[in-house]
Enzyme design. Structure first.
Site, PDB file in Angstrom:
ATOM      1  CE  LYS A 202      -3.788  -1.878   2.732  1.00  0.00           C
ATOM      2  NZ  LYS A 202      -4.527  -1.490   3.809  1.00  0.00           N
ATOM      3  N   GLY A 358       9.889  -4.675   7.310  1.00  0.00           N
ATOM      4  CA  GLY A 358       8.719  -5.613   6.865  1.00  0.00           C
ATOM      5  C   GLY A 358       9.189  -6.946   6.038  1.00  0.00           C
TER       6      GLY A 358
HETATM    7  P1  AMP Z   1       4.104  -4.521   3.006  1.00  0.00           P
HETATM    8  O1  AMP Z   1       3.605  -5.393   4.414  1.00  0.00           O
HETATM    9  O2  AMP Z   1       3.407  -3.391   2.894  1.00  0.00           O
HETATM   10  O3  AMP Z   1       5.558  -4.516   2.809  1.00  0.00           O
HETATM   11  O4  AMP Z   1       3.548  -5.422   1.891  1.00  0.00           O
HETATM   12  C1  AMP Z   1       3.911  -6.735   1.656  1.00  0.00           C
HETATM   13  C2  AMP Z   1       2.668  -7.503   0.986  1.00  0.00           C
HETATM   14  O5  AMP Z   1       2.636  -6.938  -0.318  1.00  0.00           O
HETATM   15  C3  AMP Z   1       3.495  -8.990   0.700  1.00  0.00           C
HETATM   16  O6  AMP Z   1       2.408  -9.910   1.219  1.00  0.00           O
HETATM   17  C4  AMP Z   1       3.242  -9.291  -0.761  1.00  0.00           C
HETATM   18  O7  AMP Z   1       2.387 -10.333  -1.271  1.00  0.00           O
HETATM   19  C5  AMP Z   1       2.288  -7.938  -1.243  1.00  0.00           C
HETATM   20  N1  AMP Z   1       2.317  -7.419  -2.614  1.00  0.00           N
HETATM   21  C6  AMP Z   1       3.507  -6.990  -3.056  1.00  0.00           C
HETATM   22  N2  AMP Z   1       3.315  -6.749  -4.297  1.00  0.00           N
HETATM   23  C7  AMP Z   1       1.897  -6.882  -4.666  1.00  0.00           C
HETATM   24  C8  AMP Z   1       1.030  -7.105  -5.787  1.00  0.00           C
HETATM   25  N3  AMP Z   1       1.563  -6.440  -7.144  1.00  0.00           N
HETATM   26  N4  AMP Z   1      -0.157  -7.279  -5.819  1.00  0.00           N
HETATM   27  C9  AMP Z   1      -0.625  -7.617  -4.407  1.00  0.00           C
HETATM   28  N5  AMP Z   1      -0.026  -7.729  -3.223  1.00  0.00           N
HETATM   29  C10 AMP Z   1       1.294  -7.433  -3.326  1.00  0.00           C
END
Ligand code: AMP
Length: 400
Positions: A202, A358
């Site tokens: 996000k 993260g």
């Molecule tokens: P964060 O905790 O914000 O670093 O987000 C990590 C998560 O984002 C992981 O579980 C990934 O699977 C997800 N993620 C990364 N790229 C994508 C994408 N293109 N579409 C959906 N989820 C994603």
């Protein structure tokens, strides 16, 4: 740790929030292992050690009758492990405050360890209650904070307790010191060119971080689902990729600010797309701003991987937060892998690299590349907030 610990009782806040299996055996001891150098140092210096930590969220996961599930959340599960590792007496007390805790702490001899029960059995812990913190403080002569992972919380044992110790009687433990020093190496006067890599789900979670990076980065590389909100901001077509329409405006403003401050922002030119969010989805590679209806971007594409890697390899300082795609699913892990390898390669050539805050840490570990990165933070959310430039209560409490 510039305190003379000889004959002193050191009250140490550690992060022993480790995963346990059904039989309450530790399944990953990383967090405890990382706290051992601080504990050993104090014991070797002739001090005794009183350990306090939380384990899980006992007050949010009460028994059906409203009582605390003491069996599940007790820190007693860790005593045998600590005895084995520290090769010394490790006592346990079933409450972190009160008469019993005071008596056991007072009886502690140099070289011995007392583990206090889960601080989160008391609601006062998370509320940062000063009276509860005072009772914790009574147990030790000096206070050491080695729980960087909870430093962003203003809880009794992580921050408030420190106010009952004078500046010369409180300090950071080795783990916490290392996290701060490495993050500062990036934030304060880093070697240029500096490349910041931001990924994950996000924009809303990372926008503060991105804005902060504008202050010192030469290039900002954006991947993960958040990239598609940026493509929306540039009026691209992103199919059914995960986006935050309410963040399009802030994404657009960020791009403007970056342009004005001369920071190069790199978005993935192409994407590996799936027809659904699943490991066995049908796969096609598309330009990230021309993803057809019915398809979603789930990883950066091969051409994006190459151009990101090129910039990374030329950097002298690299900081990375968040995966480039859904790395948990093998078909969408290649982008994250390519970036991890590029960071490792730049590090081998002399760059300082830090991964933290993260899921990118999990990715680097999964790829067994952690040893090839200068510093892999275990700080999670605390590291994210530190990089964002916020003052962490646990750090401020020691410095004040
Ligand atoms: P964060 O905790 O914000 O670093 O987000 C990590 C998560 O984002 C992981 O579980 C990934 O699977 C997800 N993620 C990364 N790229 C994508 C994408 N293109 N579409 C959906 N989820 C994603």
């Amino acid at each position: 740790m510039n305190i003379n610990f000889k004959g002193k009782r050191a009250l140490i806040r550690v992060d022993f929030n480790v995963p346990l299996d059904q039989e309450y055996r530790i399944t990953d001891d990383t967090r405890i292992r990382e706290a051992l150098p601080t504990i050993r140092y104090i014991l070797d210096a002739g001090g005794s050690v009183i350990l306090m930590s939380h384990l899980g969220r006992p007050l949010q996961k009460l028994n059906a009758d409203g009582s605390i599930n003491r069996e599940k959340f007790t820190l007693k599960h860790l005593v045998a492990y600590l005895r084995r590792k520290l090769k010394t007496r490790v006592y346990f007390v079933d409450d972190c405050v009160g008469k019993k805790a005071r008596a056991k702490a007072a009886a502690l001899q140099p070289g011995q360890v007392l583990l206090l029960e889960n601080t989160r059995f008391h609601p006062e812990e998370e509320k940062g209650d000063p009276e509860f913190a005072r009772q914790l403080a009574q147990l030790g002569d000096v206070y050491v904070n080695d729980a960087f992972g909870t430093a962003h919380r203003a809880h009794a044992s992580t921050a408030v307790v420190a106010q009952y110790f004078s500046p010369e009687n409180k300090c950071f433990g080795f783990l916490m010191q290392r996290e701060i020093e490495n993050a500062d190496r990036v934030l304060k006067d880093p070697a240029h060119p500096v490349t910041c890599i931001v990924g994950g789900a996000k924009v809303s979670d990372k926008i503060v971080l991105l804005e902060r990076f504008l202050q010192f980065a030469d290039a900002i590389v954006i991947g993960g689902a958040m990239a598609y909100t940026f493509f929306l901001a540039k009026r691209g077509a992103v199919g059914k990729s995960l986006v935050e329409p309410d963040r399009v405006k802030s994404a657009r403003e960020f791009l403007k600010k970056a342009k004005a401050s001369g920071v190069k922002v790199m978005l993935p030119k192409d994407s590996v797309c799936g027809d659904r969010f699943a490991a066995d989805a049908a796969i096609q590679v598309h330009r990230s701003d021309q993803i057809p209806d019915g398809w979603m971007g789930l990883d950066i594409g091969p051409s994006a991987s190459k151009s990101f890697a090129r910039v990374i390899r030329q950097s002298k300082t690299i900081v990375w937060n968040g995966p480039m795609g859904v790395f948990e699913m093998a078909p969408f892990a290649e982008g994250t892998k390519a970036i991890a390898r590029a960071v490792a390669r730049a590090t081998a050539k002399g760059a300082f690299s830090m991964v933290g805050g993260g899921d990118s840490v999990a990715a680097v570990n999964q790829l067994k590349l952690a040893k090839k990165i200068s510093f892999v933070s275990t700080g999670g959310g605390a590291m994210l907030e530190y990089l964002e430039g916020r003052e962490l209560p646990g750090i401020a409490a020691i410095r004040s």
